[in-house]
Scaffold this motif. Structure first.
Motif, PDB file in Angstrom:
ATOM      1  N   THR A  55       0.850  -1.183   0.000  1.00 26.59           N
ATOM      2  CA  THR A  55       0.000   0.000   0.000  1.00 26.59           C
ATOM      3  C   THR A  55       0.880   1.225   0.000  1.00 26.59           C
ATOM      4  N   ARG A  56       1.577   1.418   1.140  1.00 31.55           N
ATOM      5  CA  ARG A  56       2.278   2.699   1.263  1.00 31.55           C
ATOM      6  C   ARG A  56       3.531   2.797   0.416  1.00 31.55           C
ATOM      7  N   THR A  57       4.279   1.703   0.281  1.00 32.52           N
ATOM      8  CA  THR A  57       5.530   1.805  -0.465  1.00 32.52           C
ATOM      9  C   THR A  57       5.259   2.145  -1.930  1.00 32.52           C
ATOM     10  N   ARG A  58       4.284   1.475  -2.520  1.00 40.72           N
ATOM     11  CA  ARG A  58       4.004   1.726  -3.927  1.00 40.72           C
ATOM     12  C   ARG A  58       3.444   3.128  -4.139  1.00 40.72           C
ATOM     13  N   VAL A 105      11.533  -2.397  -7.717  1.00 40.54           N
ATOM     14  CA  VAL A 105      11.074  -3.786  -7.660  1.00 40.54           C
ATOM     15  C   VAL A 105      10.731  -4.218  -6.239  1.00 40.54           C
ATOM     16  N   ARG A 106       9.567  -4.810  -6.087  1.00 42.40           N
ATOM     17  CA  ARG A 106       9.239  -5.522  -4.842  1.00 42.40           C
ATOM     18  C   ARG A 106       8.903  -6.968  -5.195  1.00 42.40           C
ATOM     19  N   HIS A 107       9.454  -7.883  -4.402  1.00 43.62           N
ATOM     20  CA  HIS A 107       9.181  -9.293  -4.668  1.00 43.62           C
ATOM     21  C   HIS A 107       9.233 -10.081  -3.357  1.00 43.62           C
ATOM     22  N   GLU A 133      15.916  -7.353   2.402  1.00 44.59           N
ATOM     23  CA  GLU A 133      16.120  -5.917   2.695  1.00 44.59           C
ATOM     24  C   GLU A 133      14.951  -5.072   2.199  1.00 44.59           C
ATOM     25  N   HIS A 134      14.816  -3.913   2.796  1.00 48.16           N
ATOM     26  CA  HIS A 134      13.814  -2.920   2.394  1.00 48.16           C
ATOM     27  C   HIS A 134      14.494  -1.559   2.611  1.00 48.16           C
ATOM     28  N   PRO A 135      15.452  -1.245   1.736  1.00 50.40           N
ATOM     29  CA  PRO A 135      16.327  -0.102   2.024  1.00 50.40           C
ATOM     30  C   PRO A 135      15.618   1.241   2.174  1.00 50.40           C
ATOM     31  N   THR A 136      14.600   1.514   1.339  1.00 46.37           N
ATOM     32  CA  THR A 136      13.981   2.844   1.469  1.00 46.37           C
ATOM     33  C   THR A 136      13.185   2.978   2.763  1.00 46.37           C
ATOM     34  N   GLN A 137      12.702   1.854   3.290  1.00 45.79           N
ATOM     35  CA  GLN A 137      12.021   1.930   4.592  1.00 45.79           C
ATOM     36  C   GLN A 137      13.023   2.335   5.675  1.00 45.79           C
ATOM     37  N   ALA A 138      14.201   1.714   5.645  1.00 44.89           N
ATOM     38  CA  ALA A 138      15.204   2.058   6.666  1.00 44.89           C
ATOM     39  C   ALA A 138      15.650   3.507   6.507  1.00 44.89           C
ATOM     40  N   SER A 166      11.865 -10.367   9.033  1.00 47.66           N
ATOM     41  CA  SER A 166      11.603  -8.978   8.668  1.00 47.66           C
ATOM     42  C   SER A 166      12.734  -8.321   7.886  1.00 47.66           C
ATOM     43  N   ARG A 167      12.431  -7.934   6.659  1.00 43.39           N
ATOM     44  CA  ARG A 167      13.401  -7.174   5.853  1.00 43.39           C
ATOM     45  C   ARG A 167      13.571  -5.767   6.417  1.00 43.39           C
ATOM     46  N   VAL A 168      12.507  -5.265   7.065  1.00 43.20           N
ATOM     47  CA  VAL A 168      12.609  -3.933   7.669  1.00 43.20           C
ATOM     48  C   VAL A 168      13.636  -3.967   8.804  1.00 43.20           C
ATOM     49  N   ALA A 169      13.593  -5.036   9.594  1.00 42.53           N
ATOM     50  CA  ALA A 169      14.562  -5.152  10.696  1.00 42.53           C
ATOM     51  C   ALA A 169      15.986  -5.187  10.150  1.00 42.53           C
ATOM     52  N   LEU A 221       7.383  -4.251  15.075  1.00 48.02           N
ATOM     53  CA  LEU A 221       7.238  -4.874  13.758  1.00 48.02           C
ATOM     54  C   LEU A 221       6.070  -5.838  13.740  1.00 48.02           C
ATOM     55  N   ARG A 222       5.477  -5.949  12.573  1.00 46.59           N
ATOM     56  CA  ARG A 222       4.366  -6.881  12.363  1.00 46.59           C
ATOM     57  C   ARG A 222       4.911  -8.314  12.306  1.00 46.59           C
ATOM     58  N   ILE A 223       4.125  -9.240  12.848  1.00 47.31           N
ATOM     59  CA  ILE A 223       4.489 -10.651  12.671  1.00 47.31           C
ATOM     60  C   ILE A 223       4.234 -10.999  11.206  1.00 47.31           C
ATOM     61  N   GLN A 224       5.271 -11.483  10.551  1.00 48.73           N
ATOM     62  CA  GLN A 224       5.189 -11.715   9.099  1.00 48.73           C
ATOM     63  C   GLN A 224       4.507 -13.059   8.827  1.00 48.73           C
ATOM     64  N   ASN A 225       3.189 -13.088   9.053  1.00 47.74           N
ATOM     65  CA  ASN A 225       2.467 -14.359   8.940  1.00 47.74           C
ATOM     66  C   ASN A 225       2.692 -15.051   7.598  1.00 47.74           C
ATOM     67  N   HIS A 261       6.603   2.340  13.568  1.00 38.76           N
ATOM     68  CA  HIS A 261       6.098   1.096  12.980  1.00 38.76           C
ATOM     69  C   HIS A 261       6.046   1.322  11.469  1.00 38.76           C
ATOM     70  N   PRO A 262       6.533   0.345  10.675  1.00 36.71           N
ATOM     71  CA  PRO A 262       6.542   0.573   9.221  1.00 36.71           C
ATOM     72  C   PRO A 262       5.162   0.420   8.593  1.00 36.71           C
ATOM     73  N   GLY A 263       4.190  -0.142   9.324  1.00 39.12           N
ATOM     74  CA  GLY A 263       2.880  -0.433   8.763  1.00 39.12           C
ATOM     75  C   GLY A 263       3.007  -1.632   7.817  1.00 39.12           C
ATOM     76  N   PRO A 264       1.947  -2.353   7.566  1.00 41.14           N
ATOM     77  CA  PRO A 264       0.638  -2.220   8.190  1.00 41.14           C
ATOM     78  C   PRO A 264       0.649  -2.730   9.641  1.00 41.14           C
ATOM     79  N   ILE A 265      -0.148  -2.051  10.486  1.00 38.04           N
ATOM     80  CA  ILE A 265      -0.158  -2.370  11.923  1.00 38.04           C
ATOM     81  C   ILE A 265      -1.243  -3.395  12.220  1.00 38.04           C
TER      82      ILE A 265
END
Ligand code: NCD
Length: 313
Positions: A55-58, A105-107, A133-138, A166-169, A221-225, A261-265
């Motif tokens: 949602t937010r990244t795109r 790119v997101r994958h 990784e999720h570099p722009t979030q960091a 978590s890639r954000v972590a 961080l969200r639990i990455q179900n 929190h990076p969202g989604p929460i």
């Protein structure tokens, strides 16, 4: 000199990160104007290639590109093509044939942006790859802390939750450490990567109280179900009472602690319901700053002038 692609914070040095954050500072000012548009990337094309939902990244990359006057094309392949590695690369080649100036790119699989970067001649920006990784979030997280605290050097940042998936972590551990912060992680033992202290230079805690003591920043961080196989904790209720961030637990941290929190929460799981919307939460600042940081990234990576025939400069 920043490299051609932005694939991970691991590849950047402190100067690269600071250059992006300084550029974001200028970009933030554009977002405060009545007319939020500058001609910087006029005539340039950016393709958003999102194989995984976002949602937010795109939206943030799209707004960032448009504020710089680039033409932004969003391409979201159906999930059926995800399974075949070949079709991912074919999709990338097809997009490349349309001569973009950058591909975002997101994958869901770690390493896909790098594989795409290997076959394309244009800059590739990683918008999140699997648990890698999720570099722009960091970068936007560091930018937000810098804005609120005035510095990063010497701060204590505690990241709480599903560190393993978590890639954000990962990106945040690299980024905050490169900028001089002490990084702690806190999670149930199965969610702490093996040898994390030696590999990443963080301190790992299973006691939330110890992890929060003296913290300047708490990142939930969200639990990455979608990336979990098997049981990592007894129940959601137990997880949230032990590791969910609420006002009572924040008392262990510094008085001026901020919550990110990076969202989604998942409200009521990793973060108490009332915390997301009020101080000391800076979650909406993170979203706002995400646009400025992605403008900076697009400017620095997609804005380079080609020197070939017909180049305009
Ligand atoms: C994160 C992601 O996709 O990695 N979201 C985001 O980009 N803001 C975090 C998450 O999904 O938990």
């Amino acid at each position: 000199m920043i490299g051609r692609d932005l694939l991970g914070i691991e590849d950047l040095d402190r100067e690269d990160i600071e250059r992006i954050l300084d550029t974001a500072e200028h970009m933030r000012e554009i977002g405060r104007r009545d007319v939020k548009k500058v001609p910087t990337l006029r005539g340039r094309t950016i393709i958003n290639l999102f194989f995984e939902s976002s949602t937010r990244t795109r939206a943030s990359f799209e707004i960032a590109g448009k504020r710089l006057s680039a033409d932004v094309i969003n391409f979201s392949p159906s999930s059926s093509s995800l399974k075949k590695a070949e079709s991912i690369l074919d999709t990338a080649r097809t997009m490349d044939a349309m001569d973009p100036d950058a591909v975002v790119v997101r994958h869901g699989t770690a390493g896909v942006p790098r594989r795409i970067a290997d076959i394309l001649d244009v800059p590739v920006i990683n918008a999140g790859d699997g648990a890698h990784e999720h570099p722009t979030q960091a970068l936007l997280d560091c930018f937000t802390v810098q804005q609120v605290k005035g510095r990063i050097d010497g701060l204590t940042v505690t990241i709480v939750g599903d560190i393993l998936h978590s890639r954000v972590a990962r990106s945040n551990i690299y980024a905050f450490r490169k900028l001089g912060a002490e990084v702690r992680i806190a999670a149930p033992p199965p969610m702490i990567p093996v040898r994390v202290e030696e590999t990443f230079g963080v301190k790992a805690f299973t006691s939330i109280r110890e992890a929060l003591e003296g913290a300047d920043v708490v990142m939930a961080l969200r639990i990455q179900n979608e990336r979990l196989e098997g049981a990592f904790f007894p129940s959601v209720r137990e997880y949230s009472s032990t590791f969910g961030i609420d006002r009572a637990k924040l008392n262990y941290a510094k008085e001026d602690v901020i919550v990110m929190h990076p969202g989604p929460i998942n409200r009521g799981v990793e973060l108490a319901h009332d915390l997301a919307d009020h101080k000391p939460s800076v979650i909406l600042d993170q979203v706002r700053n995400g646009v400025a940081v992605r403008m900076a990234v697009l400017y620095l990576y997609a804005g380079r002038r080609s020197s070939g025939p017909g180049a305009s400069e």
